[in-house]
Design a protein around this motif. Structure first.
Motif, PDB file in Angstrom:
ATOM      1  N   ILE A   1       0.885  -1.179   0.000  1.00 16.89           N
ATOM      2  CA  ILE A   1       0.000   0.000   0.000  1.00 16.89           C
ATOM      3  C   ILE A   1       0.914   1.218   0.000  1.00 16.89           C
ATOM      4  CG2 ILE A   1      -1.670   1.345   1.337  1.00 16.89           C
ATOM      5  CD1 ILE A   1      -2.687  -1.344   2.493  1.00 16.89           C
TER       6      ILE A   1
ATOM      7  N   HIS B   1       0.859   6.202 -10.071  1.00 11.30           N
ATOM      8  CA  HIS B   1       1.403   4.902 -10.425  1.00 11.30           C
ATOM      9  C   HIS B   1       1.296   4.652 -11.927  1.00 11.30           C
ATOM     10  CE1 HIS B   1      -2.504   2.825 -11.082  1.00 11.30           C
ATOM     11  NE2 HIS B   1      -2.968   3.545 -10.067  1.00 11.30           N
TER      12      HIS B   1
ATOM     13  N   ALA C   1       4.318   2.282  -7.965  1.00 15.67           N
ATOM     14  CA  ALA C   1       3.671   3.492  -7.443  1.00 15.67           C
ATOM     15  C   ALA C   1       4.732   4.360  -6.781  1.00 15.67           C
ATOM     16  CB  ALA C   1       2.590   3.116  -6.435  1.00 15.67           C
TER      17      ALA C   1
ATOM     18  N   LEU D   1      -6.414  -0.552   3.305  1.00 16.43           N
ATOM     19  CA  LEU D   1      -6.448   0.770   2.659  1.00 16.43           C
ATOM     20  C   LEU D   1      -7.163   1.765   3.571  1.00 16.43           C
ATOM     21  CD1 LEU D   1      -7.499  -0.225  -0.978  1.00 16.43           C
ATOM     22  CD2 LEU D   1      -5.228   0.447  -0.250  1.00 16.43           C
TER      23      LEU D   1
ATOM     24  N   MET E   1      -3.983  10.444  -1.625  1.00 20.75           N
ATOM     25  CA  MET E   1      -4.078   9.221  -2.440  1.00 20.75           C
ATOM     26  C   MET E   1      -3.649   8.030  -1.589  1.00 20.75           C
ATOM     27  SD  MET E   1      -2.509  10.531  -6.079  1.00 20.75           S
ATOM     28  CE  MET E   1      -2.719   8.953  -6.835  1.00 20.75           C
TER      29      MET E   1
ATOM     30  N   MET F   1      -2.959   4.005  -2.558  1.00 16.86           N
ATOM     31  CA  MET F   1      -2.901   3.120  -3.727  1.00 16.86           C
ATOM     32  C   MET F   1      -2.741   1.659  -3.307  1.00 16.86           C
ATOM     33  SD  MET F   1      -0.546   5.534  -6.133  1.00 16.86           S
ATOM     34  CE  MET F   1      -0.027   6.753  -4.934  1.00 16.86           C
ATOM     35  N   ASP F   2      -3.584   0.834  -3.891  1.00 17.31           N
ATOM     36  CA  ASP F   2      -3.513  -0.617  -3.700  1.00 17.31           C
ATOM     37  C   ASP F   2      -2.635  -1.145  -4.832  1.00 17.31           C
ATOM     38  OD1 ASP F   2      -3.880  -3.316  -3.381  1.00 17.31           O
ATOM     39  OD2 ASP F   2      -6.053  -3.229  -3.204  1.00 17.31           O
TER      40      ASP F   2
ATOM     41  N   TRP G   1      -4.971  -2.054  -8.823  1.00 19.24           N
ATOM     42  CA  TRP G   1      -4.991  -0.585  -8.890  1.00 19.24           C
ATOM     43  C   TRP G   1      -6.393   0.012  -8.812  1.00 19.24           C
ATOM     44  CZ3 TRP G   1      -0.290   0.960  -8.008  1.00 19.24           C
ATOM     45  CH2 TRP G   1       0.802   0.281  -8.551  1.00 19.24           C
TER      46      TRP G   1
ATOM     47  N   ASN H   1      -8.686  -0.541  -6.912  1.00 19.16           N
ATOM     48  CA  ASN H   1      -9.144  -0.333  -5.528  1.00 19.16           C
ATOM     49  C   ASN H   1      -8.624   0.966  -4.933  1.00 19.16           C
ATOM     50  OD1 ASN H   1     -10.270  -2.870  -5.667  1.00 19.16           O
ATOM     51  ND2 ASN H   1      -8.483  -3.876  -4.742  1.00 19.16           N
ATOM     52  N   SER H   2      -7.734   1.646  -5.635  1.00 19.97           N
ATOM     53  CA  SER H   2      -7.110   2.853  -5.082  1.00 19.97           C
ATOM     54  C   SER H   2      -8.129   3.968  -4.923  1.00 19.97           C
ATOM     55  CB  SER H   2      -5.977   3.320  -5.999  1.00 19.97           C
ATOM     56  OG  SER H   2      -5.027   2.293  -6.162  1.00 19.97           O
TER      57      SER H   2
END
Lengths: 86, 813
Positions: free
Chosen positions: B291, B333, B338, B555, B749, B751-752, B756, B758-759
């Motif tokens: 993450i 990313h 990322a 997240l 932000m 980021m997963d 992506w 899921n971000s």
């Protein structure tokens, strides 16, 4: 609020377009007895809801400002050189 | 009228109370219709699409990287034309041409800091494709400008308010402008010299904390600190300030700040800007993937400083945030990695003090002789008047800021801005196509300005951190004071790539930065002299506390940390009050509230209101009044809270024969003054005091002062109560005069990495700079609540959330 040139005509055209938009979207069916101000308020709220236009600060929403807002929205969509924007 | 059922709007009409921004937002997402538009664009090579999602985020899908950057420029102009046009005019010193004679001084100042070196070297310093990408980006802006100028697209009304038009751009413009990048420490050098002149080096200890501990400052031999005038940075501050429209709105100019206060205000503004970022390894992540979280804290306002955008083309897939006037992104990313940024405090500036030749003020002493000042003459075009000829002066070190003719002194700024490859944030071009840690490190090693902590995560599960930025080699001084410009103090080039620290896959399983002093233990900073002025540890201590508290992080946990409003700085300051008491009932009550407080600066917290007013407006000043020599007190002002708390934890004889007792008196007196101020601000009933009654967010674009009241209201966003302060992870620094939030995370932000779609992200108050757009203020209430919106990446996910689909085809030129 500076009045637009041809604001009255722009508002009438905007209301027609707004009614067409609202009915075409199947959100409402207007009736013959609906006043122009009722239609304008409804169209304004629908356009805001659909993110077609930005909301005004709520304490400034009035018939006059809605007419101006709808006229401005409509004017922005007219092609260049249109008589209502000249 | 007959309201038809089955639509989200039907529910809304039935309850017209649903007109507040927060609740309207809740129903708006129910609309699933996609508006289709078809535009022909001159300069586009092949058909392309821009999909705009429910939150105003534009996702560009193009047939080539060139077209993707072209459409990034075109789209930036579509959403932010006024903002990017003003950015360019301010940076290049072209405001007078559009706005009139009130901007001649600012234009002249801006031109002093333009990159004036070899443009081929400049282009060669960035990623291999940079020139193509920037040219395409600029072509895209110009295509939209052409449509506006031919009235195919409406002229944003800000241009009508200022009776101006958008200009066309050249690719070089993007790189020549340097003054938007955050570099330091010239304001600190000047402020320190003024204090040292007034009362000696020790008088500066409360004005600014020096780290790492143990560093001994010294006045560079040959420098007389009293040579440095208070207004020496007038042109520097003009060149780096935002555009102010009061000169066009008012018949009379507002009262000017004194030079000392102007410098103090600039230092305050700089010290409030910062950022948080962190990376979490798969071993500590509930997703099993890394993450990466980032929230840069810059000036808040309308429109947002940054813009969220996605670019997709063969060989290029990126999404994230950047300044809208620059191609690419600086936080975000691609398919594989990322990256996120915070400021890392490399000292990249120095003030040089010159001895001028008597009778020849354009000659300055250098080594054993005299060198001539280089004079560049330029013409500034002025709207509504004759153009003005101006002279720009440069020494071998940089632009001349001021001349003290009576004392035969001149002052120039040496800054990394003059070097090739130092365009602010444009080093991120190398990150866009980085695929591995090695690529990332190479991008970090080439980074120029601003100096950064860049965190890294990749889809293979690796995480890391690298400090990046051009670091001058100062062999014989520490960079904390101005220096003679006679050749005794020269930068001996720049540090090489192995000098700045980095970590790959840290054993802790996470790594965070928040602008704190994070040179590793044992780092030879006395030798390398990277920096000595950093942000206090309050935010990073809380972030590390939260990151280390749970076994597996989600997240949502990172979102909660970004919006956490606990101040660890307040824990230390309030601990000093722990044993104190007072016979005064109100003071006693305030002490009890603070001692029982959980240190969360929520909007309903009484203790947070008391703490913030006490700590930021009274504690520093009261400490300075006792511990700083009188000659320097005004210059030290409210002092640096981190330095003040350090000092009060270890008071010395400067406070008096009994430092502990004197410290306690300072604490109680300052707290009593804070309580008195709060009674004035919020009334006598302490139970009604709440931090949110003071601390609020209201954003208004600078140009709003030219609008009529109704338009100005349309342009204004807020007010809404907000939690936090400068010392909490949810950074919400405020103006002490009215508690209005001025800096903080406009963009957040999380980021997963690898999954992506899921971000999530946030960009307040919205994506558009057009107050008539639905995306001008739509994200503001969600930002204030600490909410996020999806940051979709795959085309399928973007299409599911699209509300506008603009089909673009090449037009005949």
């Amino acid at each position: 609020m500076k009045k637009l040139k041809h604001e009255s005509e722009l508002f009438k055209a905007a209301l027609l377009a707004g009614v067409k938009y609202a009915e075409g979207r199947k959100a409402v069916e207007f009736e013959a007895t609906d006043s122009a101000s009722d239609k304008a308020l409804y169209v304004y709220r629908l356009l805001v809801h659909d993110k077609v236009i930005a909301p005004m600060p709520e304490d400034q929403v009035s018939e006059k400002t809605i007419r101006h807002r709808l006229a401005t929205w409509y004017a922005h969509q007219l092609p260049k050189g249109h008589p209502l924007t000249e | 009228m007959k309201i038809l059922s089955g639509t989200g709007f039907a529910l809304m009409v039935m309850a017209l109370a649903l007109t507040s921004p927060v609740r309207a937002q809740a129903v708006a997402a129910a609309s699933t219709a996609v508006r289709e538009q078809s535009w022909q664009v001159a300069g586009l090579s092949a058909p392309a699409d821009i999909l705009i999602d429910h939150w105003g985020i534009a996702h560009i899908f193009a047939a080539s990287a060139r077209d993707a950057f072209f459409l990034q420029g075109y789209n930036a102009a579509r959403d932010r034309l006024w903002q990017i046009d003003l950015w360019r005019k301010r940076g290049l010193g072209l405001l007078s041409k559009s706005l009139g004679p009130a901007y001649i001084d600012q234009d002249r100042a801006a031109r002093l800091f333009l990159y004036r070196g070899d443009m081929d070297k400049e282009w060669d310093a960035y990623a291999p494709n940079s020139r193509t990408w920037v040219a395409a980006f600029v072509d895209g802006i110009n295509a939209f400008v052409a449509e506006v100028r031919s009235k195919d697209k409406p002229l944003p009304f800000e241009f009508k308010l200022t009776d101006s038009l958008p200009d066309t751009w050249k690719a070089d413009d993007v790189l020549r402008i340097r003054s938007h990048a955050l570099v330091s420490n010239i304001t600190q050098e000047v402020a320190r010299a003024r204090v040292v002149c007034a009362a000696g080096l020790n008088a500066d200890r409360l004005r600014r904390k020096i780290e790492p501990a143990g560093h001994n400052m010294a006045v560079p031999p040959g420098l007389n600190p009293c040579d440095v005038p208070a207004n020496v940075l007038k042109d520097y501050l003009l060149a780096t300030k935002q555009v102010d429209f009061n000169a066009l709105a008012a018949k009379e100019q507002r009262a000017q700040l004194s030079p000392e206060n102007e410098l103090a205000a600039a230092i305050d503004a700089q010290s409030l800007e910062g950022s948080n970022n962190w990376v979490i390894a798969p071993s500590l992540s509930a997703t099993g993937r890394p993450i990466l979280a980032n929230d840069p804290h810059r000036q808040l306002g309308a429109p947002s400083l940054r813009y969220l955008v996605g670019l997709s083309a063969p060989g290029l897939d990126i999404i994230g945030a950047g300044e809208p006037a620059l191609p690419g992104i600086s936080i975000g990313h691609n398919d594989d990695i990322a990256f996120g940024i915070t400021i890392f405090a490399i000292d990249q500036e120095d003030l040089c003090v010159y001895e001028l030749k008597k009778g020849d003020p354009d000659s300055y002493r250098y080594k054993h002789g005299w060198e001539r000042v280089k004079v560049v003459r330029e013409k500034i075009e002025v709207k509504g008047g004759a153009s003005r000829d101006v002279e720009l002066r440069f020494t071998r070190h940089g632009p001349v800021m001021a001349v003290d003719a009576a004392n035969h002194r001149a002052f120039a700024v040496r800054t990394v801005w003059n070097e090739p490859g130092l365009s602010g944030y444009f080093g991120s071009a190398r990150l866009l196509t980085a695929r591995t840690w090695d690529d990332f490190k190479a991008a970090g090693n080439a980074w120029g300005a601003p100096p950064l902590n860049i965190v890294y995560a990749d889809v293979k599960g690796n995480i890391g951190w690298a400090a990046a930025g051009r670091a001058p080699v100062r062999k014989n001084w520490d960079g904390l004071m101005p220096v003679p410009g006679d050749g005794r103090y020269e930068w001996a080039g720049f540090h090489g790539k192995d000098v700045l620290p980095s970590r790959f896959n840290p054993v802790e399983g996470f790594f965070a930065t928040a602008n704190e002093m994070n040179l590793p233990s044992g780092y030879p900073n006395e030798q390398n002299r990277i920096a000595f002025e950093w942000t206090d540890r309050s935010r990073i201590d809380r972030i590390n506390e939260l990151l280390g508290a749970k076994g597996k992080m989600t997240l949502a946990d990172s979102m909660a940390i970004q919006t956490d409003a606990v101040s660890t700085q307040s824990r230390r300051a309030v601990a000093l009050l722990g044993s104190l008491s007072s016979p005064d009932a109100e003071l006693s009550h305030a002490l009890a509230l603070l001692n029982a407080w959980n240190h969360e600066e929520g909007t309903s917290s009484t203790a947070a209101a008391i703490y913030e007013v006490w700590a930021t407006k009274h504690l520093g000043r009261a400490t300075v009044a006792r511990a700083t020599p009188e000659a320097a007190r005004k210059l030290v002002g409210d002092a640096h809270l981190a330095a003040v708390i350090d000092y009060l934890e270890h008071p010395d004889v400067a406070l008096g024969a009994d430092p502990g007792a004197a410290r306690d008196a300072v604490l109680l007196e300052s707290l009593q003054a804070a309580v008195a101020e709060l009674k004035q601000l919020l009334g006598p009933d302490m139970t009604s005091w709440a931090w949110g009654r003071l601390h609020h967010a209201t954003f208004e674009p600078a140009v709003a002062v030219l609008a009529d009241p109704q338009l100005r209201a349309q342009m204004s966003v807020g007010p809404l109560e907000t939690p936090g302060s400068a010392s909490t992870p949810r950074a919400q620094a405020y103006r002490s005069t009215d508690f209005s939030v001025i800096t903080g995370a406009s963009v957040r932000m999380v980021m997963d990495v690898g999954a992506w779609d899921n971000s999530v992200a946030m960009n307040t108050p919205g994506q558009s700079d057009d107050p008539m757009s639905a995306h001008y203020r739509d994200l503001f209430p969600m930002w204030a609540q600490g909410s996020y919106v999806p940051l979709r990446f795959s085309r399928a996910a973007v299409e599911r959330d699209a509300e506008d689909h603009i089909r673009l085809t090449p037009a005949a030129r």
